[in-house]
Scaffold this motif. Structure first.
Motif, short mmCIF file in Angstrom:
data_model
loop_
_atom_site.label_atom_id
_atom_site.label_comp_id
_atom_site.label_asym_id
_atom_site.label_seq_id
_atom_site.Cartn_x
_atom_site.Cartn_y
_atom_site.Cartn_z
N ARG A 137 0.60 -1.09 -0.72
CA ARG A 137 0.02 -0.09 0.13
C ARG A 137 0.96 1.17 -0.15
NH1 ARG A 137 -3.73 -1.54 5.36
NH2 ARG A 137 -1.96 -2.27 5.54
N SER A 138 1.46 1.36 0.86
CA SER A 138 2.81 2.60 1.11
C SER A 138 3.77 2.87 0.04
CB SER A 138 3.12 2.73 2.48
OG SER A 138 4.00 1.63 2.54
N PRO A 139 4.18 1.71 -1.31
CA PRO A 139 5.00 2.21 -2.43
C PRO A 139 3.63 2.53 -3.32
CG PRO A 139 5.04 -0.04 -1.05
CD PRO A 139 4.27 0.37 -0.80
N LEU A 140 2.59 1.36 -2.57
CA LEU A 140 2.19 2.26 -4.40
C LEU A 140 1.56 4.18 -3.97
CD1 LEU A 140 0.49 1.48 -6.85
CD2 LEU A 140 -1.67 0.92 -5.68
N ALA A 141 0.64 4.03 -3.14
CA ALA A 141 0.19 5.83 -2.62
C ALA A 141 1.76 6.42 -2.98
CB ALA A 141 -0.01 5.29 -1.28
N GLU A 142 3.18 6.28 -2.48
CA GLU A 142 3.87 7.11 -2.74
C GLU A 142 4.35 7.67 -4.26
OE1 GLU A 142 9.13 7.02 -2.13
OE2 GLU A 142 8.26 5.41 -1.43
N GLY A 143 4.86 6.31 -5.00
CA GLY A 143 4.66 6.48 -6.92
C GLY A 143 3.36 6.78 -7.28
N VAL A 144 1.65 6.73 -7.02
CA VAL A 144 0.88 7.72 -7.05
C VAL A 144 0.73 9.19 -6.58
CG1 VAL A 144 -1.42 8.10 -7.49
CG2 VAL A 144 -0.47 5.71 -7.80
N LEU A 145 1.24 9.14 -5.88
CA LEU A 145 1.59 10.83 -5.17
C LEU A 145 2.27 11.72 -5.85
CD1 LEU A 145 0.99 10.43 -1.30
CD2 LEU A 145 -0.54 12.02 -3.42
N ARG A 146 3.57 11.18 -6.01
CA ARG A 146 4.53 11.72 -6.84
C ARG A 146 4.62 12.45 -8.44
NH1 ARG A 146 10.19 8.50 -4.97
NH2 ARG A 146 10.24 9.10 -2.70
N GLN A 147 4.06 11.11 -8.79
CA GLN A 147 2.97 11.25 -10.38
C GLN A 147 1.98 12.96 -10.65
OE1 GLN A 147 1.00 8.13 -12.56
NE2 GLN A 147 2.76 8.46 -13.72
N ARG A 148 1.59 12.51 -9.59
CA ARG A 148 0.27 13.37 -9.26
C ARG A 148 0.62 14.91 -8.70
NH1 ARG A 148 -1.93 10.11 -12.48
NH2 ARG A 148 -3.15 8.82 -11.52
N GLY A 168 14.67 -2.95 2.66
CA GLY A 168 15.36 -3.31 1.83
C GLY A 168 15.24 -4.09 0.64
N GLU A 169 14.26 -4.57 0.86
CA GLU A 169 12.73 -4.90 -0.84
C GLU A 169 12.27 -4.66 -1.79
OE1 GLU A 169 11.08 -8.43 0.44
OE2 GLU A 169 12.18 -9.69 2.13
N PRO A 170 12.25 -4.72 -2.55
CA PRO A 170 11.00 -3.81 -3.50
C PRO A 170 10.35 -3.81 -3.15
CG PRO A 170 12.07 -5.83 -5.04
CD PRO A 170 13.06 -5.76 -3.74
N PRO A 171 8.87 -3.67 -3.64
CA PRO A 171 7.57 -3.45 -3.46
C PRO A 171 7.33 -5.23 -4.10
CG PRO A 171 7.49 -1.33 -4.35
CD PRO A 171 9.71 -1.85 -4.64
N ALA A 173 12.04 -0.70 0.19
CA ALA A 173 11.43 -0.43 1.43
C ALA A 173 12.40 -0.29 2.43
CB ALA A 173 10.39 -2.25 2.18
N ARG A 174 11.47 0.67 3.99
CA ARG A 174 12.44 0.91 4.66
C ARG A 174 11.29 0.85 6.10
NH1 ARG A 174 11.97 5.72 7.79
NH2 ARG A 174 11.10 7.65 5.72
N GLN A 175 11.52 0.98 7.31
CA GLN A 175 10.97 0.53 8.76
C GLN A 175 11.16 2.72 9.37
OE1 GLN A 175 12.18 -1.34 12.24
NE2 GLN A 175 10.00 -2.19 13.02
N LEU A 176 9.32 2.27 9.38
CA LEU A 176 9.76 4.14 10.25
C LEU A 176 10.85 3.93 11.21
CD1 LEU A 176 7.66 5.93 10.67
CD2 LEU A 176 6.41 4.50 12.55
N ARG A 177 11.11 5.13 11.66
CA ARG A 177 11.86 5.44 12.01
C ARG A 177 11.89 6.51 12.83
NH1 ARG A 177 15.34 5.74 7.40
NH2 ARG A 177 15.24 7.13 6.42
#
Length: 160
Positions: free
Chosen positions: A13-24, A47-50, A70-74
């Motif tokens: 969910r979050s990488p998809l939202a990141e990608g869509v938000l960036r594009q828009r 460290g893994e891809p979506p 992917a990364r963990q919240l810090r």
């Protein structure tokens, strides 16, 4: 404005939202006003891809997220971002529960913050089929469009 989208593992969910938000945001020529990133509350996939299904779903809609990792919240995220926008209530509760004493970021449900409904959540598609991933696409794309419209509308203030 600095936005961090948060879900459980940072592979659907979050990488998809990141990608869509960036594009828009880029399409609206607002990149100079908004920074978007994503993270997961868990670190299992750091460290893994979506997820390959998320990459395929995004690509089918013209969004390339294959290069994200992917990364963990810090703890620093609570100071480095204005908003921590969560996919669902469990993520929101976890984000709020982990907040350090010096946190300045505010947290909310992504869909609710975008104006798409009180308590609205993005379901985790991980155990579902293609239709689950397409449903998530529909939700995050609607959210991204609403957020960009709010940012572009100079008469509307998005609280940061």
């Amino acid at each position: 404005m600095r936005l961090l989208v948060v879900c459980l593992g940072n592979i659907c969910r979050s990488p998809l939202a990141e990608g869509v938000l960036r594009q828009r945001i880029d399409q609206a020529r607002l990149g100079h006003r908004v920074v978007v990133d994503s993270a997961g509350t868990g670190g299992w996939h750091a460290g893994e891809p979506p997820d390959r299904r998320t990459i395929a779903n995004a690509a089918a809609h013209g969004v390339d997220i294959a290069g994200l990792r992917a990364r963990q919240l810090r703890a620093s995220d609570y100071r480095d971002f204005h908003w921590l926008l969560c996919a669902d209530r469990a993520n929101l509760d976890d984000v709020r529960g982990r907040a350090p004493g010096n946190a300045t970021a505010r947290s909310a449900l992504l869909l609710e913050w975008a104006g798409l409904g009180q308590g609205a959540e993005i379901p985790d598609p991980y155990t579902g089929g293609p239709e689950a991933f397409e449903h998530v696409w529909t939700l995050v794309d609607r959210a991204a469009r609403a957020i960009v419209a709010g940012l572009a509308d100079r008469t509307r203030t998005i609280d940061a």
